[in-house]
Design a protein around this motif. Sequence first.
Motif, PDB file in Angstrom:
ATOM      1  N   LEU A 162      11.172   8.265  -0.397  1.00 45.92           N
ATOM      2  CA  LEU A 162       9.835   7.722  -0.253  1.00 45.92           C
ATOM      3  C   LEU A 162       9.564   6.680  -1.331  1.00 45.92           C
ATOM      4  N   ALA A 163       8.922   5.584  -0.905  1.00 47.70           N
ATOM      5  CA  ALA A 163       8.535   4.511  -1.813  1.00 47.70           C
ATOM      6  C   ALA A 163       7.040   4.245  -1.702  1.00 47.70           C
ATOM      7  N   TRP A 164       6.487   3.677  -2.764  1.00 38.11           N
ATOM      8  CA  TRP A 164       5.087   3.234  -2.787  1.00 38.11           C
ATOM      9  C   TRP A 164       5.060   1.744  -3.105  1.00 38.11           C
ATOM     10  N   TYR A 165       4.163   1.025  -2.421  1.00 40.53           N
ATOM     11  CA  TYR A 165       3.989  -0.399  -2.633  1.00 40.53           C
ATOM     12  C   TYR A 165       2.518  -0.691  -2.895  1.00 40.53           C
ATOM     13  N   GLN A 166       2.296  -1.738  -3.678  1.00 39.08           N
ATOM     14  CA  GLN A 166       0.950  -2.253  -3.938  1.00 39.08           C
ATOM     15  C   GLN A 166       0.826  -3.607  -3.261  1.00 39.08           C
ATOM     16  N   GLN A 167      -0.287  -3.841  -2.590  1.00 37.29           N
ATOM     17  CA  GLN A 167      -0.509  -5.151  -1.973  1.00 37.29           C
ATOM     18  C   GLN A 167      -1.902  -5.661  -2.307  1.00 37.29           C
ATOM     19  N   LYS A 168      -1.953  -6.858  -2.856  1.00 36.05           N
ATOM     20  CA  LYS A 168      -3.216  -7.537  -3.132  1.00 36.05           C
ATOM     21  C   LYS A 168      -3.466  -8.574  -2.045  1.00 36.05           C
ATOM     22  N   PRO A 169      -4.732  -8.954  -1.837  1.00 36.26           N
ATOM     23  CA  PRO A 169      -5.057  -9.900  -0.764  1.00 36.26           C
ATOM     24  C   PRO A 169      -4.242 -11.180  -0.847  1.00 36.26           C
ATOM     25  N   GLY A 170      -3.661 -11.567   0.286  1.00 39.69           N
ATOM     26  CA  GLY A 170      -2.905 -12.805   0.356  1.00 39.69           C
ATOM     27  C   GLY A 170      -1.528 -12.749  -0.281  1.00 39.69           C
TER      28      GLY A 170
END
Lengths: 119, 108
Positions: free
Chosen positions: B33-41
Motif C-alpha cells: 500500500l502507498a499514500w500520495y499527496q495531491q495539490k490543485p493543478g
Amino acid sequence: QVQLVQSGAEMKKPGASVKVSCKASGYIFVTYGIAWVRQAPGQGPEWMGWISSHTHNTSYAQKIQGRVTMTTDTSTNTAYLELRSLRSDDTAVYYCARDLYDTGILDTWGQGTLVTVSS
Amino acid sequence: EMVMTQSPVTLSVSPGERATLSCRASESVNTNLAWYQQKPGQAPRLLIHSASTRANGVPARFSGSGSGTEFTLTISSLQSEDFAVYYCQHYKNWPALSFGGGTKVEIK
C-alpha cells in the motif's frame, strides 16, 4: 534529477485518437517500467496500464482494452500512450509515472496532459 | 475487483493539529500500500510505500501504519503546505493498480 515531461494539452472530437508522450531523464530508462494513470475532473486517479521499458511487455486496464496502445522508444527515452475511439468520458488529465522497480510504487510523475473530448 | 475505501471524505483540521486518515481494502493487500499527496493543478506525489516507509524527502511528520485491510496515514502536526487531497493505492495485483477515492484535508 529524475524527471518525466509530458506533451501538451489536446482537444479532440469524439471518435478521434490521441497520442501523449512522456520523455524521461535523470535515470536509466530501461531499468523501470512506466505506468499511465488518468484523472477525470473531480475524481480520483484511475490506472490505465503499464509498459516495461525493457521488454515492451504491456498490461492494460480491462475498461480500455482494445482502445489503448502503450509503447516506448528507448532511443529517445520516451513513452507513449495512444487512446482511440475517444468518448466524452475520456476527458481527463493523463499522467505517466515511473514504476519503482516494477512494484506498482509510482515514485515520479509527469506534470500531466489534459485531454478534452468534445464535439 | 479490489475496492479501496477512504474515510473521511473531508477532514477539517487546524494548523499544528494531528490528522488521521483511513484507508480500507476490500480484501487483504498485506503491506502493498502507498499514500500520495495531491495539490490543485499538480500531479500526485508519493509519500509512503510498503504501508509505512516514507519516500525520499518526505518529512518525518508523515507516518503510515497498518497491514491487511486497514491502513492509516497520520500527519503529526499539520503545516500550511499539507492541506491537500490524499490518496491510498494498493499494488498487490501489480501491474494492475487501484486507488481510493481520496480524503481532502482542509483548513478548519
